[in-house]
Design an enzyme around this catalytic site. Structure first.
Site, PDB file in Angstrom:
ATOM      1  N   GLY A  11       0.750  -1.107  -0.009  1.00  0.00           N
ATOM      2  CA  GLY A  11      -0.040   0.157  -0.116  1.00  0.00           C
ATOM      3  C   GLY A  11       0.956   1.296   0.018  1.00  0.00           C
ATOM      4  O   GLY A  11       1.956   1.410   0.798  1.00  0.00           O
ATOM      5  N   ARG A  72       0.983  -5.028  -5.247  1.00  0.00           N
ATOM      6  CA  ARG A  72       0.978  -6.215  -4.308  1.00  0.00           C
ATOM      7  C   ARG A  72       0.952  -7.403  -5.339  1.00  0.00           C
ATOM      8  O   ARG A  72       0.317  -7.532  -6.205  1.00  0.00           O
ATOM      9  CB  ARG A  72      -0.494  -6.284  -3.543  1.00  0.00           C
ATOM     10  N   GLY A 102       5.513  -1.859   4.050  1.00  0.00           N
ATOM     11  CA  GLY A 102       5.101  -2.347   5.119  1.00  0.00           C
ATOM     12  C   GLY A 102       5.520  -3.972   5.510  1.00  0.00           C
ATOM     13  O   GLY A 102       6.568  -4.477   4.917  1.00  0.00           O
ATOM     14  N   ASP A 103       4.874  -4.785   6.264  1.00  0.00           N
ATOM     15  CA  ASP A 103       5.176  -5.922   6.556  1.00  0.00           C
ATOM     16  C   ASP A 103       5.236  -7.075   5.293  1.00  0.00           C
ATOM     17  O   ASP A 103       5.965  -7.952   5.348  1.00  0.00           O
ATOM     18  CB  ASP A 103       4.167  -6.623   7.730  1.00  0.00           C
ATOM     19  N   THR A 105       5.901  -6.351   2.147  1.00  0.00           N
ATOM     20  CA  THR A 105       7.332  -5.898   1.620  1.00  0.00           C
ATOM     21  C   THR A 105       8.438  -6.599   2.274  1.00  0.00           C
ATOM     22  O   THR A 105       9.270  -7.021   1.731  1.00  0.00           O
ATOM     23  CB  THR A 105       7.250  -4.417   1.715  1.00  0.00           C
ATOM     24  N   THR A 126       3.984   2.676   5.824  1.00  0.00           N
ATOM     25  CA  THR A 126       2.544   2.277   5.941  1.00  0.00           C
ATOM     26  C   THR A 126       1.821   3.037   6.784  1.00  0.00           C
ATOM     27  O   THR A 126       2.369   3.526   7.818  1.00  0.00           O
ATOM     28  CB  THR A 126       2.581   0.600   6.411  1.00  0.00           C
ATOM     29  N   ASP A 128      -0.543   2.331   8.588  1.00  0.00           N
ATOM     30  CA  ASP A 128      -1.080   1.279   9.586  1.00  0.00           C
ATOM     31  C   ASP A 128      -0.087   1.475  10.952  1.00  0.00           C
ATOM     32  O   ASP A 128      -0.587   1.145  12.007  1.00  0.00           O
ATOM     33  CB  ASP A 128      -1.069  -0.267   9.335  1.00  0.00           C
ATOM     34  N   ASP A 130       2.336  -0.618  11.811  1.00  0.00           N
ATOM     35  CA  ASP A 130       2.090  -1.661  12.600  1.00  0.00           C
ATOM     36  C   ASP A 130       3.592  -2.431  12.598  1.00  0.00           C
ATOM     37  O   ASP A 130       3.424  -3.878  12.572  1.00  0.00           O
ATOM     38  CB  ASP A 130       1.100  -2.581  12.182  1.00  0.00           C
ATOM     39  N   ARG A 155     -18.224  15.362  12.967  1.00  0.00           N
ATOM     40  CA  ARG A 155     -18.793  15.861  14.140  1.00  0.00           C
ATOM     41  C   ARG A 155     -19.780  17.001  13.813  1.00  0.00           C
ATOM     42  O   ARG A 155     -20.610  17.278  14.571  1.00  0.00           O
ATOM     43  CB  ARG A 155     -17.446  16.224  15.013  1.00  0.00           C
ATOM     44  N   GLY A 171      -6.804   0.016   8.914  1.00  0.00           N
ATOM     45  CA  GLY A 171      -6.066  -0.571  10.064  1.00  0.00           C
ATOM     46  C   GLY A 171      -6.779  -1.990  10.003  1.00  0.00           C
ATOM     47  O   GLY A 171      -7.677  -2.363  10.789  1.00  0.00           O
ATOM     48  N   ARG A 172      -6.246  -2.733   8.892  1.00  0.00           N
ATOM     49  CA  ARG A 172      -6.570  -4.320   8.932  1.00  0.00           C
ATOM     50  C   ARG A 172      -6.279  -5.045  10.303  1.00  0.00           C
ATOM     51  O   ARG A 172      -7.345  -5.631  10.640  1.00  0.00           O
ATOM     52  CB  ARG A 172      -6.039  -4.726   7.738  1.00  0.00           C
ATOM     53  N   SER A 216     -24.325  14.994  20.371  1.00  0.00           N
ATOM     54  CA  SER A 216     -23.868  14.349  19.214  1.00  0.00           C
ATOM     55  C   SER A 216     -22.643  12.834  19.825  1.00  0.00           C
ATOM     56  O   SER A 216     -22.297  13.356  20.881  1.00  0.00           O
ATOM     57  CB  SER A 216     -22.890  15.120  17.962  1.00  0.00           C
TER      58      SER A 216
HETATM   59  O1  F6P Z   1      -1.746  -1.388   4.914  1.00  0.00           O
HETATM   60  C1  F6P Z   1      -2.379  -0.275   4.579  1.00  0.00           C
HETATM   61  C2  F6P Z   1      -3.868  -0.437   4.348  1.00  0.00           C
HETATM   62  O2  F6P Z   1      -4.265   0.970   3.697  1.00  0.00           O
HETATM   63  C3  F6P Z   1      -4.723  -0.834   5.248  1.00  0.00           C
HETATM   64  O3  F6P Z   1      -5.035  -0.196   6.306  1.00  0.00           O
HETATM   65  C4  F6P Z   1      -5.963  -1.505   4.697  1.00  0.00           C
HETATM   66  O4  F6P Z   1      -6.465  -2.775   5.260  1.00  0.00           O
HETATM   67  C5  F6P Z   1      -5.114  -1.872   3.372  1.00  0.00           C
HETATM   68  O5  F6P Z   1      -3.843  -1.285   3.132  1.00  0.00           O
HETATM   69  C6  F6P Z   1      -6.015  -1.824   2.152  1.00  0.00           C
HETATM   70  O6  F6P Z   1      -5.541  -2.080   1.135  1.00  0.00           O
HETATM   71  P1  F6P Z   1      -5.716  -2.095  -0.760  1.00  0.00           P
HETATM   72  O7  F6P Z   1      -5.473  -0.546  -0.865  1.00  0.00           O
HETATM   73  O8  F6P Z   1      -5.073  -3.082  -1.311  1.00  0.00           O
HETATM   74  O9  F6P Z   1      -7.235  -2.407  -0.612  1.00  0.00           O
END
Ligand code: F6P
Length: 322
Positions: A11, A72, A102-103, A105, A126, A128, A130, A155, A171-172, A216
């Site tokens: 990503g 990917r 990210g991970d 990669t 990334t 995320d 993470d 809001r 955030g998967r 709210s």
């Molecule tokens: O890893 C970054 C991220 O944006 C995640 O938060 C999300 O779940 C995922 O990539 C979405 O991936 P794609 O753009 O391939 O659908």
């Protein structure tokens, strides 16, 4: 070490271009040559690369996305795919690969290093956040600010109509974006993938908040939360909260793009430069990161093999402040 190659993979995240710029310019300051690979590991397997100079990375530091393009790549997950990639690097006399991502990669880079003895260094990028071995990944700060601005706007509408909004952030597998945007946006409830979400607890907390006569209410849900995200959560809440006007908003990919914040540009510049320097010092199979303001190198397999901890103090704070 004479020639290095650089790619972005997985990503995209804001600041990848600033990292690329730092890699190229630091490499030339050390008299290295640089090949830029297009479309991540897919481009590497296909030999889609060209030599770049310092001028080629002018006017990119402020740009989101990645000028190298990303992908990917399923083929790189196979031994055959990685063997093809290694051949391309060897045939072009490339001594090392800098992988920005990210991970996924880094898992690929670590295997390439192990199976074919290729020098690799990872730069954590990334949204995320993470990855173990760095306090922040490149792109995280920008994504946080993008999500926070969106939440502020939601809001306004929530307040104008006395509504309950369920806002889903990216955030998967990790709740870093949800936790910090939740605090920054004053969310009444934050749901993270790191914890089991008991729907009865969610209902109880919401009832407490709503009975306090707030005009709210915002619930921030990480996409990877156990509830399955904001739409599924709304279906579970609807029967009990039908007297409130409930709306769902999924922020989605707007969190991934945009010009990087100053903090991400500086982080990317530091890490991009450090990556080349650690290669020149003879390190390989590592990621560069910054921990407690200090540069740190971590074996690649440690960066994705272990789950990075959420800051529990922040979670407790969010409960006090809601
Ligand atoms: O890893 C970054 C991220 O944006 C995640 O938060 C999300 O779940 C995922 O990539 C979405 O991936 P794609 O753009 O391939 O659908």
């Amino acid at each position: 070490m004479k020639t290095i190659a650089v790619l972005t993979s997985g990503g995209d995240s804001p600041g990848m271009n600033a990292a690329l710029r730092a890699v190229v310019r630091t490499a030339y300051s050390l008299d290295f040559e640089v090949y830029a690979i297009s479309h991540g590991y897919k481009g590497l397997i296909e030999g889609n690369m060209k030599k770049v100079t310092s001028n080629d990375v002018s006017n990119v530091i402020q740009r989101g996305g990645t000028v190298l393009k990303s992908a990917r790549c399923e083929e790189f997950r196979t031994e055959e795919g990685r063997a093809k990639a290694a051949k391309v690097l060897q045939n072009n006399n490339i001594d090392a690969l800098v992988a920005i991502g990210g991970d996924g990669t880094f898992q690929g880079a670590a295997l390439l290093s192990k199976e074919h003895n290729i020098n690799v260094v990872g730069i954590p990028a990334t949204i995320d956040n993470d990855l173990v071995g760095t306090d922040e990944t490149i792109g995280y700060d920008t994504a946080l600010n993008t999500a926070m601005e969106a939440i502020d706007k939601i809001r306004d509408t929530a307040d104008a109509h006395d509504r309950l909004f369920l806002v889903e952030v990216m955030g998967r597998d990790a709740g870093f974006i949800a936790l910090e945007t939740g605090i920054a946006g004053g969310a009444e409830l934050i749901l993270l993938p790191e914890f089991l979400t008991d729907i009865d607890d969610v209902k109880k907390s919401l009832n407490e908040v709503l009975s306090a006569q707030r005009r709210s209410s915002l619930v921030i849900v990480a996409e990877g939360d156990e509830t399955g995200g904001a739409i599924k959560l709304s279906e579970q809440l609807q029967p009990e909260f039908s007297k409130y006007e409930m709306r769902v908003c999924i922020l989605g990919h707007i969190q991934r793009g945009g010009n990087p914040t100053a903090r991400d540009r500086v982080l990317a510049s530091r890490l991009g430069s450090a990556a080349v320097k650690v290669l020149a010092e003879g390190h390989s199979d590592v990621m560069v990161g910054i921990v407690n303001s200090k540069m740190k190198i971590t074996p690649l397999k440690m960066t994705f093999g272990k789950k990075k901890d959420i800051n529990f103090d922040l979670l407790e704070l969010s409960k006090i402040l809601r």
